[in-house]
Design an enzyme around this catalytic site. Structure first.
Site, mmCIF file in Angstrom:
data_model
loop_
_atom_site.group_PDB
_atom_site.id
_atom_site.type_symbol
_atom_site.label_atom_id
_atom_site.label_comp_id
_atom_site.label_asym_id
_atom_site.label_seq_id
_atom_site.Cartn_x
_atom_site.Cartn_y
_atom_site.Cartn_z
ATOM 1 N N HIS A 49 18.457 -22.348 2.148
ATOM 2 C CA HIS A 49 17.231 -23.165 1.717
ATOM 3 C C HIS A 49 17.794 -24.596 1.840
ATOM 4 O O HIS A 49 17.031 -25.477 1.729
ATOM 5 C CB HIS A 49 16.747 -22.895 0.252
ATOM 6 C CG HIS A 49 15.636 -21.874 0.794
ATOM 7 N ND1 HIS A 49 16.022 -20.350 1.189
ATOM 8 C CD2 HIS A 49 14.299 -22.090 1.248
ATOM 9 C CE1 HIS A 49 14.750 -19.891 1.390
ATOM 10 N NE2 HIS A 49 13.863 -20.698 1.450
ATOM 11 N N GLU B 220 7.517 -10.368 7.838
ATOM 12 C CA GLU B 220 8.895 -10.737 7.634
ATOM 13 C C GLU B 220 9.725 -9.472 7.426
ATOM 14 O O GLU B 220 11.041 -9.502 7.016
ATOM 15 C CB GLU B 220 9.250 -11.781 6.832
ATOM 16 C CG GLU B 220 8.445 -11.754 5.453
ATOM 17 C CD GLU B 220 8.787 -13.009 4.780
ATOM 18 O OE1 GLU B 220 9.868 -13.965 5.038
ATOM 19 O OE2 GLU B 220 8.060 -13.319 3.606
ATOM 20 N N ASP C 37 13.759 -13.997 7.637
ATOM 21 C CA ASP C 37 13.949 -12.669 6.764
ATOM 22 C C ASP C 37 13.420 -11.630 8.059
ATOM 23 O O ASP C 37 14.522 -10.644 7.931
ATOM 24 C CB ASP C 37 12.832 -12.753 5.969
ATOM 25 C CG ASP C 37 13.408 -13.190 4.667
ATOM 26 O OD1 ASP C 37 14.622 -13.274 4.301
ATOM 27 O OD2 ASP C 37 12.656 -14.062 4.014
ATOM 28 N N CYS D 283 6.576 -18.978 11.544
ATOM 29 C CA CYS D 283 7.090 -19.986 10.686
ATOM 30 C C CYS D 283 8.575 -20.003 10.469
ATOM 31 O O CYS D 283 9.142 -20.760 10.003
ATOM 32 C CB CYS D 283 6.214 -20.287 9.678
ATOM 33 S SG CYS D 283 6.032 -18.886 8.530
HETATM 34 C C1 PEP Z 1 11.014 -16.449 7.073
HETATM 35 O O1 PEP Z 1 11.533 -15.742 6.414
HETATM 36 O O2 PEP Z 1 11.361 -16.789 8.220
HETATM 37 C C2 PEP Z 1 10.431 -17.602 6.469
HETATM 38 C C3 PEP Z 1 9.910 -18.482 6.945
HETATM 39 O O3 PEP Z 1 10.495 -17.715 5.014
HETATM 40 P P1 PEP Z 1 11.722 -18.302 4.200
HETATM 41 O O4 PEP Z 1 12.624 -18.971 5.340
HETATM 42 O O5 PEP Z 1 11.227 -19.220 3.310
HETATM 43 O O6 PEP Z 1 12.220 -17.156 3.327
HETATM 44 MG MG MG Z 2 11.118 -15.312 4.269
#
Ligand code: PEP
Ligand code: MG
Length: 567
Positions: free
Chosen positions: A186, A428, A452, A499
């Site tokens: 993050h 995911e 994920d 995404c």
């Molecule tokens: C992902 O897992 O690809 C995603 C977009 O969610 P995050 O990165 O917030 O887990």
């Molecule tokens: Mg994710």
């Protein structure tokens, strides 16, 4: 030279600002009570002054709400109960002030933590913060303060928490370099949304870098140079200039369509973490928001945000996008995303544990509040809602039913709501990708979260730099899961976005295009380079490329094939 992972591209030449929390060594000692009480009082006065100063400096970046935490700290530092107990202890036992501060502080923390009340649980975090500062002041130990940075620096740290990044002033913080983290951790995602170059997962950077060292951050190739030679500096000044020039040149594509030479059109959207990020998406030619990670609304405060606060944030994003599609993801907390006012159970594998939709279905009032705020905001734009970490059809049905219930309640209350809200889900978890054709009967759309999806498919923790070689977006196994998801959705006339970070990967885009992906959502700064790429490709050829890629047996072979085809 140190090597890490380029997490947010760009180049920086600046000074090191080393963010290191001091480790205190506190022991009980006999001491002169009168002197120790004087020490305590002086440290207390300094603590109050420090907090006031931090608050004043942070007010340039933070909202009134975000600043409220400092008021709570000031109140705590002037609390006669807390101070009285420390003085009493010093007097009665003739002991050192730092030990008294620690003992009383710990007692208060356990008392607040044991209360069955969210408000008091939050106060425990405040006591910890304030007594830590107090102990440092008693011992004359300096605490690094991100808001005090007033020259151009690269912040070097073990890791950066969301509240660290919230305090960063973009005017002076030109980049960051951390020991922990991968491309999809993050802190890396935050760096991209702040558009600050970052290199993460650099072994030993804390050991090697000294405060004020000169540093070159090469966040294109994931390199860090400490105290570089003049020659190397000149080389990087040239690279930096070229980087800026290339960025400028892409601006001609701001309003261009994202279509192939044979007129197959896709949508290029941006990922955001806060309403402030909308500007970056618009300025980089985004055709929508493909992922609004709402957890930052929950992480930058000291209590669950109420319906009104959430409504304001969602309204701002929808209005900011001016009728363009906005995909909002409901709370995805847990894993590496923790709240300081909510206690998660201790788990061996938090990424496989109590998180995201699992937690929201277990504590549905949290989800209900968020859905109400979203449904109320729906009249301000084109809203799509999606649920994170869906593993079973039943989970999706439960979440969707809660959405329908809250919508019906609002309609009954006479609140205006949009009838066009789409309700979809993130894909995911491999189980969802494999069963996509079944999920597609119920969901309006899918958005593939490859960060994920790859971590779960490869069983490789996305936070671990040791196993980051297994982050292989172009591995045919991952491509097959993506294909299954897209084919499953299209069979039911539903659209599919992506995404995860893979969507903005220039080598992956041609294959994703060929697999039939409808929407690509990425960091704002990747939108224009991806548009340029897509406008140079033929859809017919990419379909052929994708078919060949899924039939290969390793990632290198796919990369080679893509490179050969693009030539
Ligand atoms: C992902 O897992 O690809 C995603 C977009 O969610 P995050 O990165 O917030 O887990
Ligand atoms: Mg994710």
């Amino acid at each position: 030279m140190l090597k890490g992972i380029a997490a947010s591209s760009g180049y920086v030449i600046a000074k090191v600002y080393k963010l290191q929390q001091p480790v205190l060594n506190i022991e009980r000692k006999q001491a002169n009570a009168e002197e120790e009480i004087k020490k305590l009082q002086a440290a207390l006065a300094k603590t109050i002054k420090d907090i006031e100063l931090i608050k004043e400096r942070a007010s340039a970046n933070l909202t009134a709400e975000e600043l409220a935490v400092f008021d709570a700290h000031l109140m705590m530092a002037s609390d006669p109960e807390l101070i009285g107990q420390m003085e009493e202890m010093i007097k009665n036992e003739s002991i050192n002030a730092d030990f008294a501060a620690e003992t009383v502080g710990n007692m208060m923390v356990s008392m607040f933590e044991s209360m069955d009340n969210d408000y008091f649980k939050e106060r425990a975090a405040d006591v910890k913060d304030v007594t830590f500062r107090l102990k440092c002041n008693i011992l004359n130990v300096e605490i690094p303060d991100l808001t005090s940075i007033d020259t151009q620096v690269v912040v070097v740290a073990e890791d950066l928490t969301p509240s660290d990044t919230a305090q960063l002033n973009k005017k002076f913080t030109k980049g960051f370099a951390t020991e922990i983290g991968g491309r999809t951790s993050h802190s890396a995602i935050m760096a991209r949304s702040l558009e600050i170059p970052a290199v993460v997962g650099i072994d030993d950077v804390m050991k090697m870098a000294k405060h004020n060292d000169e540093i070159i951050l090469d966040a294109v190739d994931g390199l860090v140079f400490l105290n570089p030679t003049e020659e190397l500096k000149q080389e990087y000044i040239a690279k930096l200039e070229a980087f800026i020039a290339e960025k400028e040149a892409l601006k001609v594509l701001l309003d261009a369509k994202s279509e192939t030479v044979d007129h197959h059109e896709v949508e290029l959207a941006g990922n955001i973490g806060t309403p402030k990020d909308v500007e970056g998406v618009v300025n980089n030619g985004g055709e929508g928001v493909g992922l609004y990670r709402t957890e930052f609304l929950y992480m930058d405060t000291d209590a669950f945000p109420n319906e009104e606060e959430q409504f304001e944030a969602y309204k701002k994003v929808l209005e900011g996008m001016n009728g363009k599609k906005v995909v909002v993801r409901t709370l995805d907390i847990g894993g590496d995303k923790k709240l300081n006012y909510f206690e998660f159970p201790e788990e061996m594998n938090p990424f496989l544990g109590y998180r995201a939709i699992r937690l929201c279905l277990d504590l549905p009032h949290i989800l209900r509040t968020q859905l109400r705020a979203l449904i109320r905001a729906s009249i301000y734009g084109k809203l799509c809602i999606m649920f994170p970490m869906i593993a079973t059809v039943d989970e999706f049905k439960q979440a969707k039913a809660i959405f329908e219930e809250e919508k019906a309640k609002l309609v009954k209350e006479g609140v205006a709501v949009s009838e066009e809200i789409e309700v979809g889900m993130m894909v995911e978890i491999p189980a969802a990708a494999v069963l996509a054709d079944q999920f597609a009967k119920y969901a309006d759309f899918f958005s593939i979260g490859t960060n994920d999806l790859i971590q779960y498919s490869m069983a490789a923790d996305r936070m671990s730099s040791k196993v980051s070689y297994l982050y292989q977006p172009l591995n045919p196994s991952i491509l097959r899961l993506v294909k299954m998801t897209i084919d499953g959705a299209h069979a039911h006339g539903k659209w599919v976005g992506m995404c995860g970070e893979m969507a903005g990967d220039q080598l992956a885009a041609p294959v994703l295009l060929g697999l039939g992906l409808d929407e690509f959502s990425m960091s704002a700064t990747s939108i224009l380079p991806t548009r340029k790429l897509i406008r140079s490709l033929s859809y017919a050829e990419m379909k052929e490329l994708a078919l060949q890629a899924v039939a290969l047996d390793n990632e290198e072979a796919v990369i080679e094939l893509v490179k050969k085809t693009l030539k």
